[in-house]
Scaffold this motif. Sequence first.
Motif, PDB file in Angstrom:
ATOM      1  N   GLY A   1      20.654  -7.722  33.824  1.00  0.00           N
ATOM      2  CA  GLY A   1      21.453  -9.140  33.367  1.00  0.00           C
ATOM      3  C   GLY A   1      22.818  -9.151  33.345  1.00  0.00           C
ATOM      4  O   GLY A   1      22.930  -7.611  33.230  1.00  0.00           O
TER       5      GLY A   1
ATOM      6  N   ARG B   1      11.256  -9.058  31.565  1.00  0.00           N
ATOM      7  CA  ARG B   1      12.440  -7.864  30.557  1.00  0.00           C
ATOM      8  C   ARG B   1      13.155  -7.703  31.454  1.00  0.00           C
ATOM      9  O   ARG B   1      13.477  -6.995  32.773  1.00  0.00           O
ATOM     10  N   ILE B   2      14.504  -7.035  31.325  1.00  0.00           N
ATOM     11  CA  ILE B   2      15.678  -7.011  31.440  1.00  0.00           C
ATOM     12  C   ILE B   2      15.358  -5.164  31.618  1.00  0.00           C
ATOM     13  O   ILE B   2      15.244  -4.744  30.590  1.00  0.00           O
TER      14      ILE B   2
ATOM     15  N   LEU C   1      22.027  -3.957  31.565  1.00  0.00           N
ATOM     16  CA  LEU C   1      22.617  -5.184  31.132  1.00  0.00           C
ATOM     17  C   LEU C   1      23.598  -4.721  31.675  1.00  0.00           C
ATOM     18  O   LEU C   1      24.136  -3.468  30.798  1.00  0.00           O
TER      19      LEU C   1
ATOM     20  N   LEU D   1      25.269  -7.276  22.421  1.00  0.00           N
ATOM     21  CA  LEU D   1      24.618  -8.402  23.272  1.00  0.00           C
ATOM     22  C   LEU D   1      25.270  -9.821  23.170  1.00  0.00           C
ATOM     23  O   LEU D   1      25.070 -10.882  24.331  1.00  0.00           O
TER      24      LEU D   1
ATOM     25  N   GLN E   1      13.963 -10.329  25.857  1.00  0.00           N
ATOM     26  CA  GLN E   1      13.518  -9.498  26.995  1.00  0.00           C
ATOM     27  C   GLN E   1      14.713  -7.938  26.717  1.00  0.00           C
ATOM     28  O   GLN E   1      14.227  -7.622  27.844  1.00  0.00           O
ATOM     29  N   SER E   2      15.358  -8.210  26.472  1.00  0.00           N
ATOM     30  CA  SER E   2      16.656  -6.863  26.138  1.00  0.00           C
ATOM     31  C   SER E   2      15.905  -6.407  25.119  1.00  0.00           C
ATOM     32  O   SER E   2      16.903  -4.817  24.919  1.00  0.00           O
TER      33      SER E   2
ATOM     34  N   ALA F   1      16.015  -2.863  27.609  1.00  0.00           N
ATOM     35  CA  ALA F   1      17.403  -2.468  28.239  1.00  0.00           C
ATOM     36  C   ALA F   1      18.556  -1.986  28.545  1.00  0.00           C
ATOM     37  O   ALA F   1      18.546  -1.575  27.637  1.00  0.00           O
TER      38      ALA F   1
ATOM     39  N   ILE G   1      22.309  -0.156  27.903  1.00  0.00           N
ATOM     40  CA  ILE G   1      22.971  -1.362  28.561  1.00  0.00           C
ATOM     41  C   ILE G   1      24.835  -0.694  29.085  1.00  0.00           C
ATOM     42  O   ILE G   1      24.750   0.409  28.561  1.00  0.00           O
TER      43      ILE G   1
ATOM     44  N   ARG H   1      20.240   1.664  23.939  1.00  0.00           N
ATOM     45  CA  ARG H   1      19.964   0.960  24.439  1.00  0.00           C
ATOM     46  C   ARG H   1      19.368   0.277  22.772  1.00  0.00           C
ATOM     47  O   ARG H   1      19.278   1.686  21.941  1.00  0.00           O
TER      48      ARG H   1
END
Lengths: 209, 209
Positions: free
Chosen positions: A10, A152-153, A156, A165, A172-173, A176, A178, B164
Motif C-alpha cells: 500500500g 490484504r495489505i 504500507l 492510516l 485490508q490494513s 499491515a 507500516i 501495525r
Amino acid sequence: MFKRLPRHVGIIPDGNRRWAQQQGMEKGEGYHHGISPGLRLYHLLLEHGIQEATIYGFTRDNNKRAKDQRDAFTRACVEVAHALEQRDADLLVLGNTGSPAFPQELLPYAGKRRSFGEGKIKLNLLVNYDWEWDLKTALTGGGQIASRDISRIDLLIRWGGRRRLSGFLPVQSVYADIYVVDDYWPDFTEQHFLDALNWYQDCDITLGG
Amino acid sequence: MFKRLPRHVGIIPDGNRRWAQQQGMEKGEGYHHGISPGLRLYHLLLEHGIQEATIYGFTRDNNKRAKDQRDAFTRACVEVAHALEQRDADLLVLGNTGSPAFPQELLPYAGKRRSFGEGKIKLNLLVNYDWEWDLKTALTGGGQIASRDISRIDLLIRWGGRRRLSGFLPVQSVYADIYVVDDYWPDFTEQHFLDALNWYQDCDITLGG
C-alpha cells in the motif's frame, strides 16, 4: 536480494502540499510533481516482482480542501490512470462514483479491474475513496464491502512523516506493517522503497498467533 | 503542561512473551507481569485528564497460541477488570462472548458499560475481540458495529516495537496517530506515556482536510 517480499504494497503518497510550500509554490502545485514519482515507483514494483499495489489517490475527506487543490489532485489521478493504461497493469480504480467529486474520465475504469498490456501487476488506484462508504456497502451489497476485490495489505508505506492510516482500506490494513518515510512524496527516491523492503523482511509476521 | 491532549487513547500492550523470554521465563509468564504496568498507566491517564482509553486485552487470533499462554492472558484480563472495579472507572468489556474463549467471569461486564466508584474515565477492555466480528455485527445489528459505544481513537500507543494495528478497532482507528514504543510492555515507564503525549501535541490533526 530480499529474504521475504510483501505480496501487496500500500502506498500513501503524502506531503505534496508541504513540498510545494517548501519550494515557494502554491500548495496545490505539489500534486503535479507527485505523478512522476508514482511512475518511477511502478517500475520498481515490477522489478521486484510485487504482485499487487494500492495507491491512495484522494479521499472524500480531501474534498474539504480549496478548489484549486481539489482540481489538482483529481487531475493528477486521471493522469496516473492514463499513464498506467499505456503500461502493463491490471488496473482497478475504486471510489464512490455516485459523488460529483469522482472524475468522469475515470468512470470507464471504476469498480471493475481492466487489463492493460501484459498485466504483470494488480494496481488499485483509490479515487474519491471513503472508508465509511467502503464498509457500508456491505449493508446494501449482500455483506460485501466495496473494496472486496482488493487483497490484504502486507506492507504500507507512507511518505510525509505522518504516522496514521487516514482511512486507508481499514479492512485490508488490519495486519499491515507500516513504514513511514519522513521525506515528502515529490522527493521520492528508489532508496525509500528499498529501505521499506529491507525493514519489512525482518518484521515478524504472526497474524496474532 | 501539554498544549493539546488526546481525548481517547488506545493502548496495545505488546511484548509480554518476548520480555519473558529475555528474563529466562516461559513465554506465558510474561502476561502476569503486564498487569501492574496497566494499573500504573490507569493512574497516569486520570492524572492527565484523559477522558477515554481502550486497552487491547486479547483477540480471536491470539487464541491460536499455546494453552498455557491463552490461560495466562485470559487470567490477566480478568484480574485487570477486577482491579478496575475497585477504582473509579466507567468500564466496558467488549469481545465475542459467543465463543468459549470468552472468560465466564467477565460476562457481567460484557457489552454494556458499568460505572465503578466516581467513574472519572471511560475504560474499554477488549477481551476475545475480533475485528471481523465487530464489523460483521453491523450486518445483523441494524447497521451498528459491535464497538458502537467506543469513540474515535486520537492517539494509539503500541509497546513492543511492532508497527501495525493487529486488528485493533479498525473503524475507530482510521485517523489515530500511532506512537510505537520499542520497549516491551512489562518494562512500561511513565516516561513512555509522557513521550507519546509530547509527540502527539505536535501532530498536525487535519482529518483529511
